[in-house]
Design a protein around this motif. Structure first.
Motif, short mmCIF file in Angstrom:
data_model
loop_
_atom_site.label_atom_id
_atom_site.label_comp_id
_atom_site.label_asym_id
_atom_site.label_seq_id
_atom_site.Cartn_x
_atom_site.Cartn_y
_atom_site.Cartn_z
N ILE A 1 1.91 -1.61 -14.19
CA ILE A 1 1.31 -0.55 -13.39
C ILE A 1 0.71 0.52 -14.28
O ILE A 1 1.16 0.78 -15.40
CB ILE A 1 2.27 0.07 -12.33
N THR B 1 2.14 4.74 -1.14
CA THR B 1 1.66 5.93 -1.84
C THR B 1 2.75 6.99 -1.88
O THR B 1 3.64 7.04 -1.01
CB THR B 1 0.42 6.57 -1.16
N GLU C 1 0.82 -1.22 0.00
CA GLU C 1 0.00 0.00 0.00
C GLU C 1 0.85 1.26 0.00
O GLU C 1 0.61 2.19 0.78
CB GLU C 1 -0.95 -0.02 1.20
N ASN D 1 -0.54 5.26 -5.93
CA ASN D 1 -1.82 5.27 -5.21
C ASN D 1 -2.09 3.97 -4.46
O ASN D 1 -3.23 3.52 -4.41
CB ASN D 1 -2.94 5.50 -6.22
N ARG E 1 -0.92 2.23 -9.69
CA ARG E 1 -1.42 1.01 -9.07
C ARG E 1 -0.99 -0.19 -9.88
O ARG E 1 -0.86 -0.11 -11.09
CB ARG E 1 -2.96 1.00 -9.05
N ILE F 1 0.70 0.93 -4.07
CA ILE F 1 1.39 -0.13 -4.81
C ILE F 1 1.62 -1.32 -3.88
O ILE F 1 2.11 -1.16 -2.76
CB ILE F 1 2.77 0.37 -5.32
N THR G 1 -1.81 -3.26 -11.85
CA THR G 1 -3.04 -3.74 -12.50
C THR G 1 -2.90 -5.19 -12.97
O THR G 1 -3.88 -5.80 -13.37
CB THR G 1 -3.40 -2.85 -13.72
#
Ligand code: ADP
Ligand code: ADP
Length: 218
Positions: A200, A10, A8, A20, A204, A22, A206
């Motif tokens: 990413i 940021t 998480e 946001n 984030r 990772i 994906t």
């Protein structure tokens, strides 16, 4: 074990959100490409892993250490996006000098070893200012790994390289026993670099999985 971990994470630059949240876990010895379009957050992710940037929130460990500690620094090999070797030194002197600074046991023989692996022998006495862009990039990759790092973080290492030169860099990376995460915005390059991919977008993750699996989805 896990050699690269982000939870998480940021990061904002002033009002711009670069990361946001990772999340990634990379097992020791695994090889991953970090793919995403320009602006996705690849360089920011790598800079946080190297300890050059502090995340605003979240957890980061590299080889079990917080990246800002000296233990972490010693095991990391990093190629920045804007790598610049010492312009007034020769190619070989650069490798010997940086090798010595990073505590390589025999910097001269290590330098020759990398020079041979990267087909740079004819250019070893050439000053960096006189090297082609491609050879300068090869030297930059060699400098990133001169101290036998366990965790290798490379930001777009194959930029400016033609296909045969890409092949010699990839071959050299393949021979290393290390964990590596290599960023690129070019899918074909990722396919040559590793079997695993993290994609990413907008700061984030994906996609995280094998290249084979990704191809089947496409
Ligand atoms: P990538 O490496 O995938 O191209 P970056 O990590 O460089 O992505 O950038 C992620 C986002 O952060 C982008 O929107 C970019 O414009 C912004 N950014 C990166 N570096 C800075 C900076 N030094 N100052 C302000 N914004 C930045
Ligand atoms: P110091 O701890 O004396 O301030 P640095 O922070 O420059 O020195 O470097 C500490 C360690 O970080 C070095 O011994 C080296 O192993 C590693 N290091 C520094 N820069 C890089 C780089 N570009 N790539 C890989 N490792 C690096």
């Amino acid at each position: 074990g896990i050699c690269i971990e982000m939870k998480e994470v940021t990061k904002k630059y002033d009002s711009i959100s670069a990361l946001n949240g990772i999340d990634m876990e990379i097992p020791c010895g695994a090889r991953y490409s970090l793919i995403g379009p320009n602006g996705a957050g690849k360089s920011t992710t790598l800079k946080i892993l190297v300890g050059l940037l502090k995340p605003d929130s979240g957890k980061v460990t590299v080889g079990g250490f917080d990246p800002v500690t000296n233990q972490a620094k010693g095991i990391i090999g990093y190629l920045p996006e804007d790598a610049y070797p010492y312009i007034n030194l020769t190619l070989k002197e650069n490798l010997e000098y940086i090798g010595a600074i990073r505590g390589v046991e025999d910097p001269k023989s290590r330098a020759m070893d990398l020079i041979e692996k990267l087909d740079l022998l004819p250019y070893r006495y050439t000053k960096v200012s006189q090297l082609s862009r491609g050879n300068r990039q090869k030297l930059s990759v060699a400098l990133a790994i001169v101290h036998h790092p366990k965790v290798i973080l490379l930001d777009e290492p194959l930029n400016y390289l033609d296909i045969p030169t890409q092949a010699s860099v990839i071959k050299m990376l393949d021979d290393l026993k290390a964990t590596y995460l290599v960023s690129t915005h070019i899918m074909e390059i990722a396919e040559k670099l590793s079997r695993n991919v993290i994609i990413i977008g907008h700061g984030r993750v994906t996609w995280n999985g094998t290249m084979d699996h990704l191809r089947k989805m496409a």
